[in-house]
Design an enzyme around this catalytic site. Sequence first.
Site, PDB file in Angstrom:
ATOM      1  N   GLU A  48     -60.064  19.026 -61.203  1.00 53.61           N
ATOM      2  CA  GLU A  48     -59.116  19.438 -62.251  1.00 53.61           C
ATOM      3  C   GLU A  48     -57.817  19.992 -61.671  1.00 53.61           C
ATOM      4  O   GLU A  48     -57.671  21.194 -61.471  1.00 53.61           O
ATOM      5  CB  GLU A  48     -59.739  20.489 -63.186  1.00 53.61           C
ATOM      6  CG  GLU A  48     -58.804  20.840 -64.341  1.00 53.61           C
ATOM      7  CD  GLU A  48     -59.315  21.954 -65.247  1.00 53.61           C
ATOM      8  OE1 GLU A  48     -58.649  22.247 -66.255  1.00 53.61           O
ATOM      9  OE2 GLU A  48     -60.368  22.549 -64.944  1.00 53.61           O
TER      10      GLU A  48
ATOM     11  N   LYS B 215     -60.236  15.846 -64.609  1.00 48.20           N
ATOM     12  CA  LYS B 215     -59.715  16.547 -65.784  1.00 48.20           C
ATOM     13  C   LYS B 215     -58.247  16.854 -65.538  1.00 48.20           C
ATOM     14  O   LYS B 215     -57.897  17.488 -64.544  1.00 48.20           O
ATOM     15  CB  LYS B 215     -60.514  17.832 -66.036  1.00 48.20           C
ATOM     16  CG  LYS B 215     -60.069  18.602 -67.283  1.00 48.20           C
ATOM     17  CD  LYS B 215     -61.063  19.701 -67.650  1.00 48.20           C
ATOM     18  CE  LYS B 215     -60.601  20.493 -68.861  1.00 48.20           C
ATOM     19  NZ  LYS B 215     -61.593  21.462 -69.333  1.00 48.20           N
TER      20      LYS B 215
END
Length: 295
Positions: free
Chosen positions: A176, A213
């Site tokens: 992420e 993400k």
Amino acid sequence: MKKEQLDFMKNEQGFIAALDQSGGSTPKALALYGIPEDSYSGEEKMFDLVHEMRTRIITSPAFSSDSILGAILFEQTMDNKIEGLFSADYLWEKKGIVPFLKIDKGLAEETEGVQLMKPNPGLDALLTRANEKNIFGTKMRSVIKEANPEGIKKVVDQQFEVGKQILAAGLVPIIEPEVDINSKEKEKSEELLKEEMVKQLDKLGENENVMIKISIPTVDNFYKELIEHPRVIRVVALSGGYPLEEANEKLAANHNLIASFSRALSEPLNANQTDEEFHALLKDSVKKIYDASIT
């Protein structure tokens, strides 16, 4: 179990619920839920209250695998039980939802326009516990604020270095590298980020599969190469501070990008609502996020 969960995560339609507010963000999450900070004292009570909130969400009839593929848990939630089962077991056995664990220890100070993850010397021990508690995968967050090539390279290098540690433990990492939605250089940062991400993905071995993400991109379908990369199981998007309606609208414009929303999911919920009101509002949020995720 992991094979079944992997197939479900890769092939089914839906989104990931992010229920992983940690110590720093928990008071804010509780305040939004209608429990002000001056109504409780001490960290233990705070975490008890947030576990009650998460339990209410997870046990709701609206929280089901018809729309939700996975849920990201905070470490303390993993160690707690829901209706007599550890949280990850409840999610998978009772709901058919794949459990993930937030494993980072927060963000370091900003340098070179980015915030790397803080050092995490206890990670191996945490990954061992995650396996014992039947966690499928992990999530770890860095933040990019400026289009600084050196800083962005360091973010991606760190994410993949830790990602390989997680893969070696038999878990699936969610990489992420969040681009701050308020950055004046958001679009340029995303260009640099994608370039570095593709380089790292191309280096992964055949059995080293990851999830990603990211912030919803400025240019629609900008992350198509990541979504279609053979080493990527799924690409999910954080709401990043956008209100629910705006986040859903932006997400829907990106084909095969699915949500992993936190605040945007729980935004309408309040501790003072009746169960009927609570379930109805959660059902509405889930439907809207699901609809935006299946475009």
